[in-house]
Enzyme design. Structure first.
Site, PDB file in Angstrom:
ATOM      1  N   SER A 206       0.844  -1.203   0.000  1.00  0.00           N
ATOM      2  CA  SER A 206       0.000   0.000   0.000  1.00  0.00           C
ATOM      3  C   SER A 206       0.875   1.249   0.000  1.00  0.00           C
ATOM      4  O   SER A 206       2.072   1.162  -0.304  1.00  0.00           O
ATOM      5  CB  SER A 206      -0.928  -0.021   1.212  1.00  0.00           C
ATOM      6  OG  SER A 206      -1.906   0.976   1.103  1.00  0.00           O
ATOM      7  N   ASN A 207       0.319   2.395   0.303  1.00  0.00           N
ATOM      8  CA  ASN A 207       1.092   3.641   0.391  1.00  0.00           C
ATOM      9  C   ASN A 207       0.550   4.483   1.535  1.00  0.00           C
ATOM     10  O   ASN A 207      -0.407   4.098   2.203  1.00  0.00           O
ATOM     11  CB  ASN A 207       1.046   4.384  -0.950  1.00  0.00           C
ATOM     12  CG  ASN A 207      -0.376   4.671  -1.363  1.00  0.00           C
ATOM     13  OD1 ASN A 207      -1.089   5.406  -0.705  1.00  0.00           O
ATOM     14  ND2 ASN A 207      -0.811   4.048  -2.462  1.00  0.00           N
ATOM     15  N   HIS A 208       1.134   5.667   1.730  1.00  0.00           N
ATOM     16  CA  HIS A 208       0.801   6.469   2.922  1.00  0.00           C
ATOM     17  C   HIS A 208      -0.396   7.398   2.734  1.00  0.00           C
ATOM     18  O   HIS A 208      -0.652   8.242   3.578  1.00  0.00           O
ATOM     19  CB  HIS A 208       2.004   7.322   3.330  1.00  0.00           C
ATOM     20  CG  HIS A 208       3.183   6.513   3.758  1.00  0.00           C
ATOM     21  ND1 HIS A 208       3.144   5.682   4.854  1.00  0.00           N
ATOM     22  CD2 HIS A 208       4.422   6.382   3.237  1.00  0.00           C
ATOM     23  CE1 HIS A 208       4.311   5.089   5.003  1.00  0.00           C
ATOM     24  NE2 HIS A 208       5.105   5.484   4.024  1.00  0.00           N
ATOM     25  N   ALA A 273      -4.513   7.482  -4.488  1.00  0.00           N
ATOM     26  CA  ALA A 273      -3.142   7.030  -4.739  1.00  0.00           C
ATOM     27  C   ALA A 273      -3.244   5.543  -5.057  1.00  0.00           C
ATOM     28  O   ALA A 273      -3.178   4.687  -4.164  1.00  0.00           O
ATOM     29  CB  ALA A 273      -2.282   7.270  -3.510  1.00  0.00           C
TER      30      ALA A 273
END
Ligand code: CTP
Length: 397
Positions: A206-208, A273
């Site tokens: 995943s991402n932030h 995102a």
């Protein structure tokens, strides 16, 4: 604040009518002019005499009264706003399907002003697919729905479906009259948040992204009267009630969900995102530790923004986002043309206070026609307002 505002109030038959008596008192205290239409069923709960006393106006109940015809068109034209509180399952269904068999509905179908609806019903009814569909139909036509409360219901059960409290309705009206309603009847689809790409049953890539920017944009559109669908990746950020939110996990689910809602949309704002790559295989069982390294084979996900750009209709405005760490402007312009977007909102991780997790953002907007605009570091809510202002101007020049 509501001084001189002409509020036409439709009251339909629910036990919540008793709350509407307090609402009328509060609206009058705020300086509003209130005219009231009650359905026959509503008069069984509280008498028209109570409401005419509180509103200092005659209460309208019948299309024909003592051989005289009630001029519904004049009533409808008089109003700055039509407020329906409480709105029953039945009246919402009739408003959605075009049934016009009483004075309340005749007025509704003659209106020239915005309509705000405060539903009231039992928890089980509130969850029926029929009401969900009718509310969506009305939202698509620009009707604004206030959220329902949770708690004790007339049935003795507890759940969702209580009419919004009078104080909240008054606050909403105050805000409504203060803010611009320049997106009424527009349909907006927004993607926001990260995606999670499963590796095995316990792990993911995943991402932030927190989703804060996309949610702020959704809320700004909603405030300005749009019917908003938010396709939201995993996040704990709260979303204002009234925005249709679809929770998704993976890039694939986000793609399918956005595509599902895209044809109807006037504005498509892709703030999510989205993972560019996802594991080629999702292990059915947890991957056990073995050896000094592990290789994951990834495959490209489908680019949602690009797919929307390919099939963009002439009435649609497509907005993409670009979070960059280098060559910001060049990369943003490249995305603008490659994805056939009308606008790219760029922010750079090199700017302090910008990007993931922050409540602030420093954005630059690149338009298809070559225009660019830079904004100072500001709250994500302020940035959302600037973005929506921009979209409005772009669609109207
Ligand atoms: N986007 C998308 N679907 C994807 C990847 C990105 O819809 N599978 C959208 C994002 O929501 C954003 C825009 O494309 O609006 C740009 O995303 P970004 O990750 O910055 O760009 P990429 O095209 O993925 O290129 P790169 O990661 O190489 O910068």
């Amino acid at each position: 604040m509501l001084k001189g505002k002409k509020i036409l109030l439709g009251i339909t038959g629910s036990i919540a009518v008793y709350k509407t008596a307090f609402l009328v008192r509060d609206l009058i205290r705020e300086g509003a002019e209130v005219k009231i239409i009650m359905t026959k069923d509503a008069t069984n709960f509280v008498t028209p005499l109570t409401f005419s006393t509180l509103s200092k106006n005659k209460v309208h109940t019948e299309l024909f009264n003592e051989g005289l015809w009630e001029n519904h068109v004049l009533l409808a034209r008089w109003a700055d706003i039509f407020l329906v509180a409480p709105a029953t399952f039945n009246s919402i269904a009739k408003m959605a399907s075009g049934i016009c068999d009483n004075l309340f509905l005749t007025v509704y179908f003659s209106l020239q002003c915005p309509t705000i609806v405060a539903p009231a019903m039992d928890d089980d009814m509130w969850k029926q697919p029929a009401i969900v569909k009718n509310i969506q139909t009305l939202k698509n036509r620009g009707v604004i729905f206030l959220p329902v409360g949770k708690g004790e219901l007339a049935s003795g059960l507890s759940g969702e479906g209580r009419m919004c409290e009078p104080e909240m309705i008054v606050n909403f009206l105050n805000e409504f009259f203060l803010s611009t309603k320049d997106f009424i009847a527009s349909k907006v689809v927004i993607s926001a948040g990260p995606t999670q790409e499963a590796i095995d049953p316990v792990r993911y890539i995943s991402n932030h992204s927190s989703g804060k920017m996309g949610i702020a944009i959704a809320e700004e559109f909603y405030k300005r009267g749009a019917s908003v669908t938010l396709i939201l990746g995993p996040t704990n950020e709260p979303v204002t009630q009234g925005i249709t939110t679809l929770n998704v996990t993976s890039a694939e689910e986000m793609y399918n969900s956005v595509m599902n809602f895209s044809t109807e949309a006037d504005v498509l704002c892709m703030a999510a995102a989205v993972a560019d790559y996802t594991p080629e295989q999702v292990a059915i069982q947890k991957i056990k530790k073995s050896g000094d390294s592990l290789q994951l084979q990834l495959k490209k996900t489908r680019d949602i923004l690009h797919a929307l750009g390919v099939k963009k209709a002439s009435h649609q405005t497509l907005i993409g986002f670009a979070l960059e760490t280098e060559n910001e402007a060049d990369n943003a312009r490249k995305k603008l043309s490659e994805k056939n977007a009308d606008m790219i909102v760029m922010n750079s991780l090199r700017d302090t206070g910008s990007g993931f997790g922050f409540d602030t953002n420093k954005i630059v907007i690149f338009e298809k026609n070559g225009k660019e605009a830079s904004f100072p570091l500001q709250s994500k809510k302020e940035a959302a307002k600037d973005i929506v202002d921009f979209i409005h101007r772009y669609r109207h020049e």
